[in-house]
Design a protein around this motif. Structure first.
Motif, PDB file in Angstrom:
ATOM      1  N   ALA A   1      60.088  66.359  53.824  1.00  0.00           N
ATOM      2  CA  ALA A   1      59.448  67.323  54.717  1.00  0.00           C
ATOM      3  C   ALA A   1      57.946  67.226  54.478  1.00  0.00           C
ATOM      4  O   ALA A   1      57.519  66.762  53.426  1.00  0.00           O
ATOM      5  N   PRO A   2      57.147  67.656  55.465  1.00  0.00           N
ATOM      6  CA  PRO A   2      55.702  67.653  55.252  1.00  0.00           C
ATOM      7  C   PRO A   2      55.361  68.493  54.015  1.00  0.00           C
ATOM      8  O   PRO A   2      55.909  69.580  53.845  1.00  0.00           O
TER       9      PRO A   2
ATOM     10  N   GLN B   1      52.861  70.212  53.235  1.00  0.00           N
ATOM     11  CA  GLN B   1      52.176  71.500  53.433  1.00  0.00           C
ATOM     12  C   GLN B   1      53.112  72.574  53.982  1.00  0.00           C
ATOM     13  O   GLN B   1      52.712  73.714  54.148  1.00  0.00           O
ATOM     14  N   LEU B   2      54.357  72.186  54.264  1.00  0.00           N
ATOM     15  CA  LEU B   2      55.286  73.152  54.838  1.00  0.00           C
ATOM     16  C   LEU B   2      55.649  74.212  53.796  1.00  0.00           C
ATOM     17  O   LEU B   2      55.851  73.915  52.633  1.00  0.00           O
ATOM     18  N   LYS B   3      55.742  75.465  54.258  1.00  0.00           N
ATOM     19  CA  LYS B   3      56.115  76.551  53.346  1.00  0.00           C
ATOM     20  C   LYS B   3      57.626  76.571  53.129  1.00  0.00           C
ATOM     21  O   LYS B   3      58.397  76.260  54.042  1.00  0.00           O
TER      22      LYS B   3
ATOM     23  N   GLU C   1      59.675  78.533  55.589  1.00  0.00           N
ATOM     24  CA  GLU C   1      59.753  77.904  56.909  1.00  0.00           C
ATOM     25  C   GLU C   1      60.755  76.771  56.933  1.00  0.00           C
ATOM     26  O   GLU C   1      61.527  76.624  57.883  1.00  0.00           O
ATOM     27  N   LEU C   2      60.730  75.965  55.869  1.00  0.00           N
ATOM     28  CA  LEU C   2      61.687  74.867  55.804  1.00  0.00           C
ATOM     29  C   LEU C   2      63.107  75.418  55.842  1.00  0.00           C
ATOM     30  O   LEU C   2      63.972  74.913  56.556  1.00  0.00           O
TER      31      LEU C   2
ATOM     32  N   SER D   1      64.056  78.131  57.142  1.00  0.00           N
ATOM     33  CA  SER D   1      64.338  78.669  58.489  1.00  0.00           C
ATOM     34  C   SER D   1      64.714  77.565  59.480  1.00  0.00           C
ATOM     35  O   SER D   1      65.343  77.834  60.499  1.00  0.00           O
ATOM     36  N   TYR D   2      64.335  76.323  59.188  1.00  0.00           N
ATOM     37  CA  TYR D   2      64.754  75.212  60.062  1.00  0.00           C
ATOM     38  C   TYR D   2      66.273  75.144  60.153  1.00  0.00           C
ATOM     39  O   TYR D   2      66.829  74.700  61.157  1.00  0.00           O
TER      40      TYR D   2
ATOM     41  N   ASP E   1      56.851  81.608  49.458  1.00  0.00           N
ATOM     42  CA  ASP E   1      55.564  81.401  50.134  1.00  0.00           C
ATOM     43  C   ASP E   1      54.829  80.149  49.677  1.00  0.00           C
ATOM     44  O   ASP E   1      53.733  79.867  50.154  1.00  0.00           O
TER      45      ASP E   1
ATOM     46  N   TRP F   1      66.167  72.684  49.610  1.00  0.00           N
ATOM     47  CA  TRP F   1      66.917  71.904  50.610  1.00  0.00           C
ATOM     48  C   TRP F   1      68.330  72.430  50.762  1.00  0.00           C
ATOM     49  O   TRP F   1      68.879  72.489  51.867  1.00  0.00           O
TER      50      TRP F   1
ATOM     51  N   ARG G   1      56.017  59.736  62.933  1.00  0.00           N
ATOM     52  CA  ARG G   1      55.745  60.269  61.597  1.00  0.00           C
ATOM     53  C   ARG G   1      54.698  59.422  60.886  1.00  0.00           C
ATOM     54  O   ARG G   1      54.809  59.120  59.706  1.00  0.00           O
TER      55      ARG G   1
ATOM     56  N   TYR H   1      60.377  69.721  63.626  1.00  0.00           N
ATOM     57  CA  TYR H   1      61.644  69.273  63.033  1.00  0.00           C
ATOM     58  C   TYR H   1      61.652  67.762  62.837  1.00  0.00           C
ATOM     59  O   TYR H   1      62.222  67.251  61.890  1.00  0.00           O
TER      60      TYR H   1
ATOM     61  N   GLN I   1      59.542  65.957  61.766  1.00  0.00           N
ATOM     62  CA  GLN I   1      58.833  65.521  60.568  1.00  0.00           C
ATOM     63  C   GLN I   1      59.767  65.394  59.368  1.00  0.00           C
ATOM     64  O   GLN I   1      59.391  64.861  58.335  1.00  0.00           O
ATOM     65  N   LEU I   2      60.978  65.926  59.487  1.00  0.00           N
ATOM     66  CA  LEU I   2      61.954  65.722  58.416  1.00  0.00           C
ATOM     67  C   LEU I   2      62.483  64.296  58.523  1.00  0.00           C
ATOM     68  O   LEU I   2      62.238  63.612  59.496  1.00  0.00           O
ATOM     69  N   GLU I   3      63.227  63.878  57.493  1.00  0.00           N
ATOM     70  CA  GLU I   3      63.781  62.522  57.619  1.00  0.00           C
ATOM     71  C   GLU I   3      65.045  62.594  58.468  1.00  0.00           C
ATOM     72  O   GLU I   3      65.629  63.650  58.676  1.00  0.00           O
TER      73      GLU I   3
ATOM     74  N   LEU J   1      70.927  69.008  61.638  1.00  0.00           N
ATOM     75  CA  LEU J   1      70.600  70.274  62.289  1.00  0.00           C
ATOM     76  C   LEU J   1      71.114  70.333  63.730  1.00  0.00           C
ATOM     77  O   LEU J   1      70.985  71.346  64.396  1.00  0.00           O
TER      78      LEU J   1
ATOM     79  N   ILE K   1      49.928  72.614  60.372  1.00  0.00           N
ATOM     80  CA  ILE K   1      50.847  71.547  60.763  1.00  0.00           C
ATOM     81  C   ILE K   1      51.814  71.920  61.885  1.00  0.00           C
ATOM     82  O   ILE K   1      52.625  71.111  62.288  1.00  0.00           O
TER      83      ILE K   1
END
Lengths: 275, 343
Positions: free
Chosen positions: A90-91, A93-95, A98-99, A101-102, A136, A151, B87, B230, B232-234, B241, B287
């Motif tokens: 994942a990026p 910088q992602l919180k 938030e991840l 919540s995906y 956070d 994860w 990406r 989304y 941006q994930l692998e 998902l 981002i």
């Protein structure tokens, strides 16, 4: 007889021109923890990914509660089945929150705000994985163990009754390995989640699973309870090792406490006769 | 998405719009024919109209600024999509060969129509309206070639996508060059200037030709923007998902190809905007693609309007193609990104 949650028939899969396994038949029992074990390259991850429709099979069918998965939309499958991949990315910088919540994606109708149900499930997923404390933080600031739990929380936020885990403990220290597996065990016990995972550590596999599937070179060698699989002859055939097994007096599961490779023994190598 | 992120986004967008207006103001009042603010305002509001002012503003400067802004918007948005889908922060529509494909198609069109298309005038409105269509076909052909080579085992291999893009890009570049060498001398010069990215022959017809493409495709992209987060994930996590990865990637890429082709058809190939704008936007608003896409569009607008102003004034009365100005600004930035990403 426990009914099967996932069943594969005549399954053939692989990458491009390489066929990893062909014509496999597998049935995963509902409400069980099933672990696939086997040497590197035996096809256990490929099997998991094919069952989880991450990898498209070359032939055969996978049935989700006796329904052909090809006939179910991928989003509908995502409400029943979540997969935690081996190398999730994942990026940075992602919180964390938030991840996680995906994981709600398959349940969300619009792209706007999270519903109160979404938020509730996210809280639950963070609670059960003990990740609330760093909700956070950015992914970049987490240790490997924390990241893996995040994860796992994302997969849990998907609120599925089937969880597929591809080597969830690889790269983790001993304590984190155990923590992740205990979370998995709790999900199974408290939420009747059906779990299929790939593990390298046969002792962990034996301790946490109801059923083990032993694979070798694209074939399923045998399927059975930990006591049936952690057995000298089976391990000799699957891993080519001479294993010494005992029963852990604390939890009653079989443990392999030492082993030698058969290769070294045959050659009379330095490690051949110290058992 | 937190409230502070949203506030930062609105602040940034407002700031950018103020800057764009300011740049537009400088652009419209300055040039070989200087005008005061009052002249511009009275002309725009149709208070005591004056033929000279009308000509300068409505025929020369305003269409040019509008095109600069639209092209910047399109390239900024499309660049964000291309970087998001692959990406890869160093990807850009130019690197993917889409610019070159669209460019080659338009050079072919110019050759067939004997340059009528770039000469302003209303008699050839049909050929001008055809330009983006032609550009789209060219961009699409490039994209199909790239796709079919990069598509492996039922999925889009990003590394192959970029490598093929570079190859296709040089191929189409060579094709454009070859065709332009077959042109008459005057046409060749026009084609060369056009290829290096210029908008000084802007007129309202160009705007009419490109506007529908942007009006339809930019909202499509914006609607799908959240999916780029989304993406941006692998791959395995995205599929798990329940996202139809290949379908969503295709919609996003095809829309970008349309946007890029519309831009290329009016301005030629302006590179680096699609690379720079998304990076600057991410620095500004973080981002989340719901914020990055509009911000990147605004940054693109600002960059092209400023670059075009530089292009028209630095060597005035001679003009240099805006694409060259952008490249001069862009190359150091690209190198900076490379060095930074290594560190």
């Amino acid at each position: 007889m426990v009914e099967s949650m996932i069943r594969a028939e005549q399954l053939t899969s692989g990458y491009e021109k390489l066929t990893v396994f062909s014509d496999l038949d597998v049935a995963i029992k509902k409400g069980h923890i099933t672990t696939i074990i086997g040497p590197n390259g035996c096809g256990k991850s490929t099997l998991l990914k094919t069952i989880g429709r991450i990898l498209k099979q070359k032939n055969g069918d996978v049935f989700l509660q006796e329904k052909d998965m090809k006939s179910i939309s991928t989003k509908a499958i995502a409400k029943q089945l979540a997969l935690l991949s081996q190398n999730p990315e994942a990026p940075l910088q992602l919180k964390v929150e938030e991840l996680i919540s995906y994981g709600r994606f398959p349940h969300r109708k619009n792209v706007g705000k999270l519903s109160s149900k979404d938020k509730q499930v996210i809280e639950w997923a963070m609670d059960i994985t003990r990740t609330t404390a760093f909700r956070d933080r950015e992914i970049a600031q987490l240790s490997g163990g924390q990241r893996q739990k995040v994860w796992l929380a994302m997969a849990l936020a998907q609120e599925t009754n089937i969880l597929l885990l591809d080597e969830p403990t690889t790269y983790l220290d001993l304590a984190h390995q155990l923590e992740v597996l205990q979370i998995v065990e709790r999900l199974n016990k408290e939420h009747q989640c059906t779990i299929i995972m790939v593990l390298h550590d046969i002792n962990h596999a034996a301790r946490f699973s109801h059923e083990l599937i032993a694979m070798k070179a694209g074939e399923i060698v045998t399927v059975g309870s930990p006591n049936e699989i952690l057995e000298k002859d089976v391990l000799k055939e699957v891993f080519h090792i001479n294993a010494r097994i005992m029963i852990d007096p604390e939890n009653g599961s079989p443990v392999c406490f030492g082993y030698d490779t058969l290769l070294a023994q045959e050659q009379g190598g330095p490690y051949g006769d110290n058992g | 998405m937190h409230k502070q992120d949203r506030n930062r986004f609105f602040m940034t967008i407002s700031g950018l719009f103020a800057l764009i207006c300011f740049a537009g103001y400088i652009h419209i009042t300055n040039g070989t024919f200087d005008m005061s603010v009052k002249d511009v305002v009275t002309t725009l509001l149709r208070m005591n109209p004056n033929h000279d002012f009308d000509l300068v503003i409505f025929e020369f400067r305003l269409p040019r600024i509008v095109i600069a802004a639209l092209v910047g918007l399109g390239l900024g948005v499309a660049g964000t999509v291309v970087q998001g889908v692959t990406r890869n922060g160093l990807a850009d529509p130019g690197i993917l060969g889409i610019n070159a494909g669209a460019g080659a198609a338009i050079v072919i069109l110019m050759f067939l129509f004997q340059m009528q298309v770039t000469v302003s005038g209303t008699s050839n409105w049909l050929s001008i309206l055809i330009m983006p269509v032609f550009g789209f076909v060219g961009g699409l052909v490039a994209a199909i070639i790239i796709y079919s080579i990069a598509w492996r085992n039922g999925k889009l291999d990003t590394e192959r996508l970029i490598l093929t893009g570079i190859a296709i890009s040089s191929g189409f570049g060579a094709l454009s060059m070859y065709i332009s060498l077959k042109m008459r001398e005057g046409d060749f010069e026009m084609a060369t200037v056009w290829m290096s990215g210029s908008i000084y022959n802007a007129n309202w017809l160009f705007i009419v030709a490109m506007l529908p493409w942007l009006l339809i495709l930019v909202p499509v992209i914006y609607r799908k923007a959240y999916l780029l987060d989304y993406l941006q994930l692998e791959e395995a996590s995205i599929k798990s998902l329940g996202i139809r990865v290949e379908k969503e990637k295709s919609i996003l890429l095809l829309s970008s190809i349309g946007v890029i082709s519309a831009c290329v058809s009016v301005s030629g190939s302006i590179s680096f905007i699609g690379l720079m704008a998304p990076h600057i936007a991410r620095q500004l608003v973080g981002i989340h693609h719901r914020y990055v896409i509009p911000t990147s569009g605004a940054v693109g607008m600002l960059l092209v309007v400023i670059s075009d102003y530089i292009a028209k004034t630095v060597f005035a009365p001679a003009e240099i193609p805006v694409g060259i100005v952008v490249a001069i600004l862009g190359v150091p930035y690209f190198l900076y990104l490379l060095v930074k990403s290594k560190a």
